[in-house]
Design a protein around this motif. Structure first.
Motif, PDB file in Angstrom:
ATOM      1  N   ALA A  87     -11.178  -7.068  -0.892  1.00 50.94           N
ATOM      2  CA  ALA A  87     -10.970  -7.036  -2.312  1.00 50.94           C
ATOM      3  C   ALA A  87     -11.215  -5.984  -2.868  1.00 50.94           C
ATOM      4  O   ALA A  87     -10.445  -5.143  -3.738  1.00 50.94           O
ATOM      5  N   THR A  88     -11.920  -5.046  -2.347  1.00 56.53           N
ATOM      6  CA  THR A  88     -12.283  -3.573  -2.737  1.00 56.53           C
ATOM      7  C   THR A  88     -11.461  -2.715  -1.728  1.00 56.53           C
ATOM      8  O   THR A  88     -11.754  -2.908  -0.438  1.00 56.53           O
ATOM      9  N   THR A  89     -10.575  -1.970  -2.164  1.00 54.36           N
ATOM     10  CA  THR A  89      -9.704  -0.914  -1.156  1.00 54.36           C
ATOM     11  C   THR A  89     -10.290   0.536  -1.074  1.00 54.36           C
ATOM     12  O   THR A  89      -9.993   1.253  -0.010  1.00 54.36           O
ATOM     13  N   ILE A 125     -22.882   3.022  -4.676  1.00 49.46           N
ATOM     14  CA  ILE A 125     -21.507   3.320  -4.154  1.00 49.46           C
ATOM     15  C   ILE A 125     -21.244   1.989  -3.515  1.00 49.46           C
ATOM     16  O   ILE A 125     -21.508   1.211  -2.690  1.00 49.46           O
ATOM     17  N   ASP A 126     -19.897   1.359  -4.067  1.00 51.33           N
ATOM     18  CA  ASP A 126     -19.368   0.384  -3.566  1.00 51.33           C
ATOM     19  C   ASP A 126     -18.208   0.598  -2.526  1.00 51.33           C
ATOM     20  O   ASP A 126     -17.580   1.592  -2.725  1.00 51.33           O
ATOM     21  N   THR A 127     -18.277  -0.093  -1.523  1.00 48.42           N
ATOM     22  CA  THR A 127     -17.369   0.412  -0.412  1.00 48.42           C
ATOM     23  C   THR A 127     -16.555  -0.694  -0.090  1.00 48.42           C
ATOM     24  O   THR A 127     -16.945  -1.676  -0.202  1.00 48.42           O
ATOM     25  N   GLN A 137     -15.773  -4.992 -10.937  1.00 48.34           N
ATOM     26  CA  GLN A 137     -15.468  -4.740  -9.781  1.00 48.34           C
ATOM     27  C   GLN A 137     -14.560  -6.087  -9.400  1.00 48.34           C
ATOM     28  O   GLN A 137     -15.044  -7.288  -9.729  1.00 48.34           O
ATOM     29  N   LYS A 138     -13.442  -5.927  -8.871  1.00 48.74           N
ATOM     30  CA  LYS A 138     -12.656  -7.016  -8.282  1.00 48.74           C
ATOM     31  C   LYS A 138     -13.405  -7.649  -7.184  1.00 48.74           C
ATOM     32  O   LYS A 138     -13.706  -7.068  -6.328  1.00 48.74           O
ATOM     33  N   VAL A 139     -13.555  -9.059  -7.266  1.00 50.36           N
ATOM     34  CA  VAL A 139     -14.071  -9.740  -6.348  1.00 50.36           C
ATOM     35  C   VAL A 139     -13.272 -10.954  -5.899  1.00 50.36           C
ATOM     36  O   VAL A 139     -12.119 -11.328  -6.491  1.00 50.36           O
ATOM     37  N   LYS A 155     -20.590  -7.652  -1.798  1.00 50.67           N
ATOM     38  CA  LYS A 155     -21.010  -6.298  -1.948  1.00 50.67           C
ATOM     39  C   LYS A 155     -20.567  -5.907  -3.581  1.00 50.67           C
ATOM     40  O   LYS A 155     -21.502  -5.779  -4.282  1.00 50.67           O
ATOM     41  N   SER A 156     -19.349  -6.248  -3.894  1.00 50.43           N
ATOM     42  CA  SER A 156     -18.848  -5.890  -5.440  1.00 50.43           C
ATOM     43  C   SER A 156     -19.565  -7.098  -6.255  1.00 50.43           C
ATOM     44  O   SER A 156     -19.696  -6.976  -7.539  1.00 50.43           O
ATOM     45  N   SER A 157     -19.636  -8.422  -5.681  1.00 47.12           N
ATOM     46  CA  SER A 157     -20.192  -9.532  -6.740  1.00 47.12           C
ATOM     47  C   SER A 157     -21.741  -8.902  -7.100  1.00 47.12           C
ATOM     48  O   SER A 157     -21.948  -9.128  -8.206  1.00 47.12           O
TER      49      SER A 157
END
Ligand SMILES: Nc1nc2c(ncn2[C@@H]2O[C@H](COP(=O)(O)OP(=O)(O)OP(=O)(O)O)[C@@H](O)[C@H]2O)c(=O)[nH]1
Ligand SMILES: [Mg+2]
Ligand SMILES: [Zn+2]
Length: 308
Positions: free
Chosen positions: A217-219, A233-235, A202-204, A189-191
């Motif tokens: 990776a995503t908190t 929205i990244d989740t 975003q951190k991957v 997702k973040s990638s």
């Protein structure tokens, strides 16, 4: 002041005012009682009322009210059993990122997600990522899986965030909407979100960490404005979805392929399990309803969460 919540950590919230200023906000104790079955009182996408406070040259604030939500997506709380955690609220569409491998997304999970979105009439799209990892056979399996969903009205997109394939097409689907991007941890997702705008960052997860289970990776959920009126929205990865309050008889209403048959069964309280004169079972027999979807339906009926 009125504001829109862009990030929620549970203890503080990033709120953007109508004038476009970011405020770091906290809540007052009483807000926590707004919905006792969820662990977070304020979610990304919430429209809130807040009192701004200047701390030196920093913009802080206290959230004093939340406007009613038009919808939300909820997952099981990882901390409190029987509680849900709202991933995001007030969304126009939900995209579920699915991968066939690394990690594998099960059909049961996809179907549960779709029942959640259907219950709020949120349009949903499936985004198949990591297509670069699939050989001929894998691509064939993916095609068949996507077919099940396209047949019943869900669009499917095929991308590789790694190889930057299909990203423009994905971007086009976001225009003028608030889109939630959800899926298991590690699906990418973040990638993908990082490809949409160079500022996001975003951190991957590193590929080497990737096999470590339980490492997200995503908190925290976070919303990004890509263009005016276009938000994504990244989740954090979801392991299990929470079921929203739902009675057994309701579940079939959230399976689009069953809807047309509802009300035609012999018994008006038919749950389409083994009742005589069941039109849904007839449709299953004739292949008009896909067996895997029906199996998901049965598993949701049997889910303890629905037996209240
Ligand atoms: N082969 C391949 N790897 C990918 C692709 N997209 C992402 N990855 C890799 O998958 C791993 C996880 O990616 P993330 O973007 O952190 O996944 P995420 O869904 O945001 O995960 P959480 O934040 O934990 O929910 C990283 O090592 C990425 O490099 C892809 O299209 N193909
Ligand atoms: Mg992530
Ligand atoms: Zn029936």
């Amino acid at each position: 002041m009125e504001g829109l919540v862009f990030k929620s950590t549970g203890s503080w919230y990033k709120v953007k005012s109508e004038a476009g200023q970011d405020y770091q906000c906290r809540t007052r104790g009483k807000l926590k009682l707004a919905d006792s079955k969820t662990t977070n009182p304020v979610a990304v996408g919430d429209r809130v009322i807040f009192e701004p406070e200047m701390h030196g040259d920093e913009y802080w604030g206290i959230i004093t009210g939340i406007h009613p939500r038009t919808n939300y997506i909820i997952r099981k709380s990882v901390h409190k059993t029987g509680h849900g955690h709202i991933l995001a609220a007030n969304i126009d569409q939900a995209m579920l990122m699915v991968t066939l491998t690394y990690p594998r997304t099960s059909q049961g999970f996809i179907d549960r997600f779709l029942v959640n979105t259907e219950s709020f009439r949120i349009p949903a799209i499936l985004v198949f990522n990591k297509i670069d990892l699939l050989d001929e056979e894998g691509l064939q399996i993916q095609r068949e899986l996507a077919n099940v969903y396209e047949t019943i009205g869900y669009a499917c997109l095929f991308i590789s965030a790694l190889k930057k394939q299909g990203v423009n097409n994905f971007h086009r689907h976001l225009q003028d909407k608030v889109t939630l991007l959800a899926g298991h941890s590690g699906v990418g997702k973040s990638s993908l979100i990082n490809l949409l705008s160079p500022e996001i960052g975003q951190k991957v997860k590193e590929i080497s960490d990737f096999s470590l289970k339980g490492k997200h990776a995503t908190t925290f959920a976070e919303m990004f404005e890509l263009e005016e009126n276009t938000y994504i929205i990244d989740t954090p990865g979801i392991k299990e979805l929470g079921m929203i309050d739902m009675e057994d008889w309701e579940i079939s209403h959230y399976f689009p392929e069953m809807r047309q048959y509802l009300g035609e069964c012999k018994f008006n309280n038919c749950l389409h399990v083994n009742e005589p004169g069941c039109v849904v079972l007839d449709a299953l027999g004739s292949g008009a309803i896909h067996e895997s979807r029906y199996m998901s339906y049965l598993s949701m009926l049997e889910n303890e969460d629905n037996r209240r």
